[in-house]
Design an enzyme around this catalytic site. Structure first.
Site, PDB file in Angstrom:
ATOM      1  N   GLU A  40       0.820  -1.206   0.000  1.00  0.00           N
ATOM      2  CA  GLU A  40       0.000   0.000   0.000  1.00  0.00           C
ATOM      3  C   GLU A  40       0.858   1.261   0.000  1.00  0.00           C
ATOM      4  O   GLU A  40       0.523   2.255  -0.654  1.00  0.00           O
ATOM      5  CB  GLU A  40      -0.953   0.000   1.202  1.00  0.00           C
ATOM      6  CG  GLU A  40      -2.087  -0.996   1.091  1.00  0.00           C
ATOM      7  CD  GLU A  40      -3.006  -0.708  -0.096  1.00  0.00           C
ATOM      8  OE1 GLU A  40      -3.108   0.465  -0.528  1.00  0.00           O
ATOM      9  OE2 GLU A  40      -3.612  -1.663  -0.606  1.00  0.00           O
ATOM     10  N   THR A  46       2.114   5.613  -7.502  1.00  0.00           N
ATOM     11  CA  THR A  46       2.905   4.749  -8.379  1.00  0.00           C
ATOM     12  C   THR A  46       2.018   3.681  -9.009  1.00  0.00           C
ATOM     13  O   THR A  46       1.158   3.101  -8.340  1.00  0.00           O
ATOM     14  CB  THR A  46       4.046   4.066  -7.585  1.00  0.00           C
ATOM     15  OG1 THR A  46       4.753   5.060  -6.828  1.00  0.00           O
ATOM     16  CG2 THR A  46       5.034   3.382  -8.508  1.00  0.00           C
ATOM     17  N   TYR A 123      -5.926   6.758   4.669  1.00  0.00           N
ATOM     18  CA  TYR A 123      -6.094   5.751   3.613  1.00  0.00           C
ATOM     19  C   TYR A 123      -5.312   4.488   3.943  1.00  0.00           C
ATOM     20  O   TYR A 123      -5.859   3.377   3.887  1.00  0.00           O
ATOM     21  CB  TYR A 123      -5.649   6.284   2.242  1.00  0.00           C
ATOM     22  CG  TYR A 123      -5.552   5.141   1.268  1.00  0.00           C
ATOM     23  CD1 TYR A 123      -6.701   4.584   0.718  1.00  0.00           C
ATOM     24  CD2 TYR A 123      -4.320   4.540   0.986  1.00  0.00           C
ATOM     25  CE1 TYR A 123      -6.626   3.472  -0.107  1.00  0.00           C
ATOM     26  CE2 TYR A 123      -4.243   3.435   0.169  1.00  0.00           C
ATOM     27  CZ  TYR A 123      -5.397   2.910  -0.381  1.00  0.00           C
ATOM     28  OH  TYR A 123      -5.322   1.793  -1.179  1.00  0.00           O
ATOM     29  N   ASP A 141      -9.155   6.327  -1.723  1.00  0.00           N
ATOM     30  CA  ASP A 141      -8.076   6.879  -2.545  1.00  0.00           C
ATOM     31  C   ASP A 141      -8.683   7.496  -3.799  1.00  0.00           C
ATOM     32  O   ASP A 141      -9.907   7.638  -3.917  1.00  0.00           O
ATOM     33  CB  ASP A 141      -7.048   5.798  -2.885  1.00  0.00           C
ATOM     34  CG  ASP A 141      -7.594   4.712  -3.809  1.00  0.00           C
ATOM     35  OD1 ASP A 141      -8.812   4.700  -4.102  1.00  0.00           O
ATOM     36  OD2 ASP A 141      -6.789   3.873  -4.260  1.00  0.00           O
TER      37      ASP A 141
END
Length: 370
Positions: A40, A46, A123, A141
């Site tokens: 995560e 990315t 998150y 997210d």
């Protein structure tokens, strides 16, 4: 606030779609909370395809919380090299040390304890609690906000904290009892594969029939987000200095705080910092750079051997334009060790020094890295 039947349809159809179509990703083959946590953190900012080899190499090098906690920071940064946003790696290691010291190396399964660790935001806390421990926790997210904005036709600015908080409450309500792990991964998967930022693949979406945004023709305009300021341009002159045999390159270590902290790089300076202009000729810039480097090393230590081109790299808030000039070190500069924070490094040594990606590209072009 939102139609209850639409919620039920969304949760049911999304889970069925996910179980039939989910990608085989290395972090989905485990319920190890530490490995899920690593994934995560890596996935922030990315792409999945970029992360996969990094994740597998990282958990091979540091298979447990204790292994990461005990590793030298330089080794951790080297393993992270190329992923960018290096503060993620430093925070992850700092948090691993907290877990090793406070919880005997076991990732805490209580959200408030996990969320209190270094670098763990809302998150990440929600993602690890739900995916690893199947806790009914939201994990909002960009993918999640896009899916919810379109399905429920939410026309609030997702850059605002109040909108995020509202979506956290909505996601919590959508999670079926006992299905948090699959559901949260499913909504992220839908955003990544189907409900994409541009040109969403609505015809293959499992919840297309009830998507309020699509029914109102707003699937392309949602979500609404205030545009961030573009990164400011910064012009830098870089000295690629080799010894007389072309076997070693001069590196310096960056400060322990700030951008790219503690990483190694060829010495460079912002044009403006030395009174230079980006419009100056390369020859003038090379001479000025040689003078600056001579002062930094305490001697007129290098001679210019030509320009090596320009490289660009974008950080979240800065866009670097790096103009590289080649130099060969004079014999006097090689007679003694250079002052801190400089170091002569050979090709084998480069493999042990964490380097910013822009300089990895440069060193590869110059034949110092494979």
């Amino acid at each position: 606030m939102f139609d209850e039947d639409a919620k039920l349809v969304f949760s049911r159809e999304l889970l069925a779609w996910y179980r039939a179509h989910k990608r085989d990703l290395p972090w989905r083959r485990t319920r190890n909370p530490y490995h899920i946590w690593v994934s995560e953190v890596m996935l922030q900012q990315t792409r999945v395809e970029t992360v996969k080899p990094y994740f597998e190499r990282f958990v091979s090098l540091f298979p447990t919380v204790e292994a990461l906690a005990e590793a030298p920071e330089e080794t951790v940064l080297k393993a992270w090299e190329g992923l960018g946003y290096y503060s993620r790696a430093r925070n992850l290691q700092a948090a691993a040390r907290e877990v090793a010291e406070r919880y005997g190396g076991e990732v805490p399964d209580a959200k408030e304890r996990f969320a209190a660790l270094k670098g763990v935001g809302p998150y990440t806390a929600g993602a690890v609690m739900s995916i690893a421990f199947n806790r009914r926790e939201p994990a909002v997210d960009g993918n999640v906000m896009r899916v919810l904005s379109r399905y429920f036709c939410i026309e609030e600015d997702i850059a605002k904290g109040g909108t995020r908080a509202m979506m956290e409450r909505l996601q919590y309500e959508l999670i079926p009892e006992g299905e948090a792990s699959d559901f949260n991964q499913a909504i992220m998967e839908l955003g990544a594969l189907v409900c994409t930022p541009k040109s969403p693949h609505c015809l293959t979406c499992p919840v297309m029939a009830r998507c309020a945004g699509r029914l109102e023709g707003k699937e392309e305009s949602l979500p609404i987000k205030t545009k961030a300021k573009p990164p400011r341009p910064e012009y830098r002159a870089c000295a690629f200095v080799v010894d007389e045999r072309g076997e070693r390159v001069l590196l310096r270590r960056r400060p322990a705080e700030g951008l790219l902290a503690d990483m190694w790089e060829p010495p460079h300076v912002e044009f403006g910092a030395a009174g230079w202009s980006p419009a100056q000729a390369d020859a003038d810039l090379g001479d000025a750079l040689a003078g600056w480097l001579g002062e930094a090393l305490g001697a007129a230590a290098v001679r210019p051997t030509g320009s090596a081109g320009t490289y660009e790299h974008t950080f979240s808030h800065i866009h670097w334009n790096v103009r590289v000039h080649r130099f060969t070190a004079a014999a006097a500069a090689l007679a003694a060790e250079p002052p801190e924070p400089y170091r002569w490094v050979d090709r084998d040594g480069l493999a042990r020094h964490p380097l910013p990606n822009v300089f990895v590209r440069m060193l590869k072009a110059e034949g110092f890295l494979a």
